[in-house]
Design a protein around this motif. Structure first.
Motif, PDB file in Angstrom:
ATOM      1  N   SER A   1      44.959  46.192  49.039  1.00 18.64           N
ATOM      2  CA  SER A   1      43.657  46.345  49.709  1.00 18.64           C
ATOM      3  C   SER A   1      42.534  45.927  48.769  1.00 18.64           C
ATOM      4  CB  SER A   1      43.477  47.793  50.161  1.00 18.64           C
ATOM      5  OG  SER A   1      43.439  48.616  49.020  1.00 18.64           O
ATOM      6  N   THR A   2      42.914  45.523  47.559  1.00 24.43           N
ATOM      7  CA  THR A   2      41.880  45.057  46.628  1.00 24.43           C
ATOM      8  C   THR A   2      41.489  43.627  46.981  1.00 24.43           C
ATOM      9  OG1 THR A   2      43.614  44.397  45.132  1.00 24.43           O
ATOM     10  CG2 THR A   2      42.563  46.519  44.663  1.00 24.43           C
ATOM     11  N   VAL A   3      40.290  43.293  46.531  1.00 22.98           N
ATOM     12  CA  VAL A   3      39.777  41.956  46.829  1.00 22.98           C
ATOM     13  C   VAL A   3      40.289  40.985  45.769  1.00 22.98           C
ATOM     14  CG1 VAL A   3      37.662  40.594  46.976  1.00 22.98           C
ATOM     15  CG2 VAL A   3      37.754  42.882  47.971  1.00 22.98           C
ATOM     16  N   ILE A   4      40.922  39.915  46.223  1.00 25.04           N
ATOM     17  CA  ILE A   4      41.384  38.890  45.272  1.00 25.04           C
ATOM     18  C   ILE A   4      40.483  37.669  45.449  1.00 25.04           C
ATOM     19  CG2 ILE A   4      43.354  37.484  44.520  1.00 25.04           C
ATOM     20  CD1 ILE A   4      45.128  39.601  46.090  1.00 25.04           C
ATOM     21  N   TYR A   5      39.696  37.374  44.430  1.00 26.72           N
ATOM     22  CA  TYR A   5      38.797  36.222  44.492  1.00 26.72           C
ATOM     23  C   TYR A   5      39.605  34.949  44.305  1.00 26.72           C
ATOM     24  CZ  TYR A   5      35.143  39.686  44.137  1.00 26.72           C
ATOM     25  OH  TYR A   5      34.334  40.755  44.394  1.00 26.72           O
ATOM     26  N   HIS A   6      39.364  33.965  45.156  1.00 19.06           N
ATOM     27  CA  HIS A   6      40.129  32.718  45.060  1.00 19.06           C
ATOM     28  C   HIS A   6      39.734  31.972  43.796  1.00 19.06           C
ATOM     29  CE1 HIS A   6      41.940  28.882  46.007  1.00 19.06           C
ATOM     30  NE2 HIS A   6      42.670  29.526  46.898  1.00 19.06           N
ATOM     31  N   PRO A   7      40.728  31.577  42.965  1.00 19.92           N
ATOM     32  CA  PRO A   7      40.388  30.963  41.671  1.00 19.92           C
ATOM     33  C   PRO A   7      39.635  29.635  41.751  1.00 19.92           C
ATOM     34  CG  PRO A   7      42.770  30.906  42.065  1.00 19.92           C
ATOM     35  CD  PRO A   7      42.182  31.762  43.132  1.00 19.92           C
TER      36      PRO A   7
END
Lengths: 453, 55
Positions: free
Chosen positions: A3-9
């Protein structure tokens, strides 16, 4: 699912917003600093028009700040693209169509007093049988200034297309070396003298390179530049690009199926076994046809409603397949130029901006027909390494094995005496046994080749 | 404001190239349009002649 936000690299350049993933869903955040432009984009009807014309990816607006970010203005949930490909994997015709799409977008947006603020092929993807622009935050209000993305367009689209057109060579891999586009001065030096005879090429590449080398720190980007002048520029790029072509050249593999069809009933029989297995296989949605050539087998899969990544290192075959897929309206084949002995690596910042082919290509079924002998004998790749590669792509494999007595294998072995292992079915099965187990085995009776599933 | 509008570097000299290119192209397209107009004038008149039924 996290549920954490994963920023697109790869989504860090543009401060207008970014791509992120939450609970397995891809979203795009619009930042407050881009509010004015984004509101104009939606309220002017520009977004609706571009989506209706099939030029831009549609999105849903999610009325929630999913990142908890202070700069939040809006959250968008764009339609999911099943496979992300990069321009160094595209054929000439595909890059040309992407360039023309960018120019069309500039013209369409101008009708709504908006302009494309960047022009990178990474914003364009193959989706449901056509090219689509995927960045809804690339449109800003038109302020009668120069086109900020002009140089980016010239370096990312025009330069590689011109180089391929003039050299008649597939130079798609140059874009792997120049991630931000081939610099105009490099392109100007590589292009032949005759390219200067075209007014359009001279202006956009040669003069561009000359002036860029001399004029430092002069941008003048806020000075007035009329719409008519901008349209002259766009029309010139459009007319130049639409005339560019890479001539069809007979490559080693371009006539493969014509030749294969002549070998008794080889192709018919192979297709029959293949189709039988496909019909029996449950739940196959995605397939990777490695060494796809002209895509004969990819088309069989596509007809069964399976999405196919058709990969081959022969750019001429893939260019033909792209044109064929486009003209016949096949929606679920993605033709890509991939050297299977050197698939696209992960590149960019921290080597995580653009994923490798292996990271991106996850299929339910891998097809490797008339391929293994080319990898093992032609490229000296051990059976085990080839098996490991197929296993990384997908769980199921349909593979054709041509034994050492095979006419083509004999021909290859004749000129390749330095092969490090014994090439035979026993060695092949021993190596593949570590990654796959044989469910079915069928000989192609007209030849001595065997199909394994 | 401009710092974010120009998140990509338009390139040194890009302004000047666009100004020169647009001016040159403006002249080129002007003459091209005249050429097209003249050509269409003649093709139209020759078409008209063809369309006129012979008596």
């Amino acid at each position: 699912m996290s549920s954490t936000v994963i920023y697109h690299p790869s989504s860090y350049r543009d401060p207008s917003g970014f791509i992120f993933e939450k609970e397995g869903v891809i979203y795009r955040q619009v930042n407050t600093c881009f509010k004015e432009h984004f509101d104009h984009f939606t309220q002017s009807g520009c977004y609706k028009h571009l989506v209706e014309k099939g030029l831009l990816i549609p999105h849903e607006q999610v009325p929630e700040n999913l990142t908890g970010d202070k700069s939040y203005y809006a959250t968008l949930k764009p339609e999911l693209i099943s496979f992300i490909s990069y321009p160094y994997e595209w054929s000439f015709a595909m890059l040309k169509d992407a360039a023309l799409l960018s120019l069309q977008l500039v013209k369409e947006a101008l009708n709504y007093e908006m302009i494309l603020k960047d022009a990178t092929p990474y914003n364009i993807q193959w989706h449901k049988g056509s090219l689509l622009f995927i960045d809804s935050l690339s449109f800003e209000k038109y302020r009668e200034t120069i086109w900020v993305a002009y140089r980016q367009f010239c370096e990312n689209f025009l330069a590689p297309l011109l180089l391929m057109h003039h050299s008649k060579q597939p130079l798609h891999q140059l874009q792997l070396a120049y991630l931000d586009g081939i610099p105009v001065d490099v392109a100007s030096n590589l292009l032949p003298f005759r390219s200067k005879l075209s007014v359009h090429t001279y202006l956009h590449i040669h003069l561009h390179a000359k002036i860029s080398a001399k004029k430092k720190n002069v941008t003048g980007s806020s000075q007035r530049f009329s719409k008519q002048r901008l349209l002259n520029l766009i029309n010139s790029l459009e007319s130049l690009i639409s005339k560019l072509n890479i001539p069809y050249r007979q490559s080693t593999w371009s006539e493969y199926y014509d030749e294969a069809a002549k070998r008794n009933n080889y192709l018919t029989e192979k297709k029959k076994i293949f189709e039988q297995w496909i019909n029996e296989l449950p739940g196959i949605k995605k397939a990777a046809d490695l060494g796809a050539n002209d895509g004969e087998f990819s088309q069989l899969l596509a007809a069964k409603n399976i999405s196919v990544i058709a990969a081959d290192f022969d750019s001429y075959c893939i260019n033909n397949l792209y044109k064929n897929v486009k003209s016949s309206g096949i929606k679920n084949i993605q033709p890509l130029i991939i050297d299977l002995s050197n698939p696209s690596p992960a590149i960019g910042v921290n080597s995580e901006e653009r994923d490798s082919f292996i990271q991106r290509c996850k299929a339910d079924l891998v097809i490797a027909l008339a391929l293994i002998h080319h990898l093992v004998i032609g490229k000296n790749i051990p059976f085990e390494k080839a098996a490991e590669f197929f296993c990384k792509i997908g769980d199921n494999l349909i593979i054709e094995f041509a034994p050492e007595e095979d006419e083509k294998v004999q021909l290859m072995l004749k000129s390749k005496k330095d092969i490090y292992i014994k090439y035979n079915e026993q060695e092949f099965l021993k190596a593949f046994d570590k990654y796959f187990s044989v469910i079915d085995k069928k000989p192609i009776t007209s030849t001595n080749r065997v199909l394994f599933y | 404001m401009h710092s974010f509008l120009l998140y990509i570097d338009p390139g040194s000299g890009s302004y000047l190239v666009q100004v020169i290119a647009a001016a040159v192209l403006g002249v080129a397209f002007f003459f091209k349009n005249i050429k097209l107009y003249i050509r269409s004038f003649f093709t139209r008149s020759s078409k008209k002649q063809k369309d006129t039924p012979s008596t």
